[in-house]
Scaffold this motif. Structure first.
Motif, PDB file in Angstrom:
ATOM      1  N   LEU A 204       0.294  -1.427  -0.227  1.00  0.00           N
ATOM      2  CA  LEU A 204       0.054  -0.232   0.107  1.00  0.00           C
ATOM      3  C   LEU A 204       0.837   1.256   0.078  1.00  0.00           C
ATOM      4  CD1 LEU A 204      -2.566  -1.281   2.766  1.00  0.00           C
ATOM      5  CD2 LEU A 204      -3.440  -0.126   0.078  1.00  0.00           C
ATOM      6  N   LEU A 205       1.660   1.355   0.385  1.00  0.00           N
ATOM      7  CA  LEU A 205       2.826   2.551   0.976  1.00  0.00           C
ATOM      8  C   LEU A 205       3.636   2.761  -0.814  1.00  0.00           C
ATOM      9  CD1 LEU A 205       4.077   2.352   4.619  1.00  0.00           C
ATOM     10  CD2 LEU A 205       3.058   3.832   3.639  1.00  0.00           C
ATOM     11  N   LEU A 206       3.834   1.363  -1.463  1.00  0.00           N
ATOM     12  CA  LEU A 206       4.443   1.616  -2.130  1.00  0.00           C
ATOM     13  C   LEU A 206       3.391   1.594  -3.459  1.00  0.00           C
ATOM     14  CD1 LEU A 206       6.053  -2.199  -2.567  1.00  0.00           C
ATOM     15  CD2 LEU A 206       7.669   0.581  -2.769  1.00  0.00           C
ATOM     16  N   ASN A 215       5.705  12.116  -1.633  1.00  0.00           N
ATOM     17  CA  ASN A 215       5.214  11.772  -0.459  1.00  0.00           C
ATOM     18  C   ASN A 215       6.235  11.460   0.512  1.00  0.00           C
ATOM     19  OD1 ASN A 215       3.532  11.565   1.857  1.00  0.00           O
ATOM     20  ND2 ASN A 215       2.007  10.375   0.996  1.00  0.00           N
ATOM     21  N   VAL A 216       7.072  12.418   1.570  1.00  0.00           N
ATOM     22  CA  VAL A 216       8.604  11.879   1.933  1.00  0.00           C
ATOM     23  C   VAL A 216       7.658  11.285   3.186  1.00  0.00           C
ATOM     24  CG1 VAL A 216       9.831  12.910   3.533  1.00  0.00           C
ATOM     25  CG2 VAL A 216       8.753  13.834   0.925  1.00  0.00           C
ATOM     26  N   ASP A 217       6.715  11.192   3.590  1.00  0.00           N
ATOM     27  CA  ASP A 217       5.723  10.904   4.810  1.00  0.00           C
ATOM     28  C   ASP A 217       5.778   9.252   4.755  1.00  0.00           C
ATOM     29  OD1 ASP A 217       5.803  12.759   6.734  1.00  0.00           O
ATOM     30  OD2 ASP A 217       3.415  13.243   5.990  1.00  0.00           O
ATOM     31  N   ALA A 218       6.003   8.771   3.426  1.00  0.00           N
ATOM     32  CA  ALA A 218       5.259   7.376   2.592  1.00  0.00           C
ATOM     33  C   ALA A 218       6.751   6.451   2.960  1.00  0.00           C
ATOM     34  CB  ALA A 218       4.368   7.466   1.800  1.00  0.00           C
ATOM     35  N   GLY A 223       9.679   3.044   4.961  1.00  0.00           N
ATOM     36  CA  GLY A 223      11.450   2.642   5.323  1.00  0.00           C
ATOM     37  C   GLY A 223      11.539   1.820   6.183  1.00  0.00           C
ATOM     38  N   LEU A 224      10.723   2.315   8.029  1.00  0.00           N
ATOM     39  CA  LEU A 224      10.585   1.891   8.908  1.00  0.00           C
ATOM     40  C   LEU A 224      10.136   0.296   8.826  1.00  0.00           C
ATOM     41  CD1 LEU A 224       8.495   4.391  11.259  1.00  0.00           C
ATOM     42  CD2 LEU A 224      11.087   3.760  10.986  1.00  0.00           C
TER      43      LEU A 224
END
Length: 322
Positions: A204-206, A215-218, A223-224
């Motif tokens: 979903l993040l990809l 989208n830096v937050d994505a 990464g987390l």
């Protein structure tokens, strides 16, 4: 006899709305008992209030023995921002002893509002009541831009307090109407990963980054997820991509430092920790700051790695899978 509960979520209404519920309750009660016909008369309200905690209003429609009682509770939570709970409960009294009809509409903190019916009576009549309930309240609702914005804010707030399921429900609601909403896709990915569904969250993040590559937050949350799985090289690439868009991003610098340290790149890790300290959002550690702040951790990491590099004494570290 049959007893059943049916719930519809999300359900859209205003806080404290009860007239529609009373009207439906009268119709439904008559399906159970054709003689149910409460007198058209509203009672005075009886209010109970504890400042900054809750306010309860009790009143009724009809007269004994056939009476519909209404309870409206508003709960308050300063940290939430005020009115955190809105609960409307309706019960039909005066039905035959073996019959029951209750309605409830609840908005509780970050969970989407729902409406629920609890009914007991003859099998056929109960089925008719439930069918009428579904037809009356389970209707398509098209949110406008303001509602989409408010729902996104609610989803984000739910993520902040780790109310993962609430964040998921709000994000799913937006995506039902705007399937290519990058922010809602990101929020859903974060919520799913936090509940143990890391592969789905990663996908979903990809997808969110496909919709909005800036989208830096994505990048940060992706990464987390992969760092937690020990995929350090991928995590490093993701954090660096985020920093290419936002070079002063404090959390990205700190977690890139953690990633590089696990990869054994101590010099680069030290530089990342130093950058995290440099771009601290709260360098003086002012009490009450609520943003992402890893300043103390970054400072400790800088001191620790400087000593390790000077002495050559390596510490045990989490292994990477790649």
């Amino acid at each position: 006899m049959k007893e059943q509960t049916l719930k519809i979520q999300p359900y859209h209404s205003s806080d404290g709305e009860y007239v529609t519920l009373v009207e439906f309750a009268i119709e439904a009660a008559r399906v159970l008992d054709q003689t149910y016909n409460p007198k058209t008369e509203w009672s005075e309200r009886v209010n109970e209030c504890v400042p900054y905690e809750y306010e309860i209003s009790r009143f009724s429609f009809g007269e004994e023995p056939q009476i519909i009682r209404i309870i409206h509770k508003m709960g308050y939570e300063p940290k939430y921002g005020g009115h955190a709970e809105d609960d409307v409960f309706i019960v039909c009294e005066g039905l035959p002893e073996d019959m029951k009809l209750e309605l409830r509409v609840l908005r509780f903190y970050y969970d989407p509002r729902f409406i629920e019916i609890h009914v007991k009576g003859p099998d056929k009549e109960v089925e008719n009541v439930l069918q009428g309930f579904d037809e009356h309240f389970n209707v398509e609702h098209i949110p406008d831009e303001n509602e989409i914005r408010r729902t996104l804010q609610t989803a984000r707030a739910a993520l902040v307090v780790h109310a993962w399921r609430a964040a998921e429900l709000n994000a799913q609601y937006i995506l039902k109407h705007e399937p290519y909403n990058a922010i809602a896709t990101m929020y859903l990915g974060i919520a799913r990963a936090a509940q143990g569904f890391e592969p789905e969250g990663e996908n979903l993040l990809l997808a969110s980054l496909t919709l909005n590559p800036r989208n830096v937050d994505a990048y940060y949350n992706l990464g987390l997820i992969v760092l937690d799985q020990g995929r350090c090289i991928f995590a490093s690439d993701v954090f660096k991509k985020g920093l290419s868009l936002d070079p002063e991003n404090h959390p990205l610098h700190y977690h890139l430092g953690k990633t590089l340290e696990r990869l054994g790149k101590l010099g680069e890790a030290l530089e990342s920790y130093q950058m995290a300290v440099k771009h601290s959002p709260n360098p003086d550690q002012i009490w009450g700051y609520t943003g992402k702040d890893f300043t103390l951790e970054a400072r400790e990491s800088v001191s620790r790695l400087q000593e390790v590099i000077e002495t050559g004494k390596l510490e045990d570290k989490d292994e990477c899978e790649e």
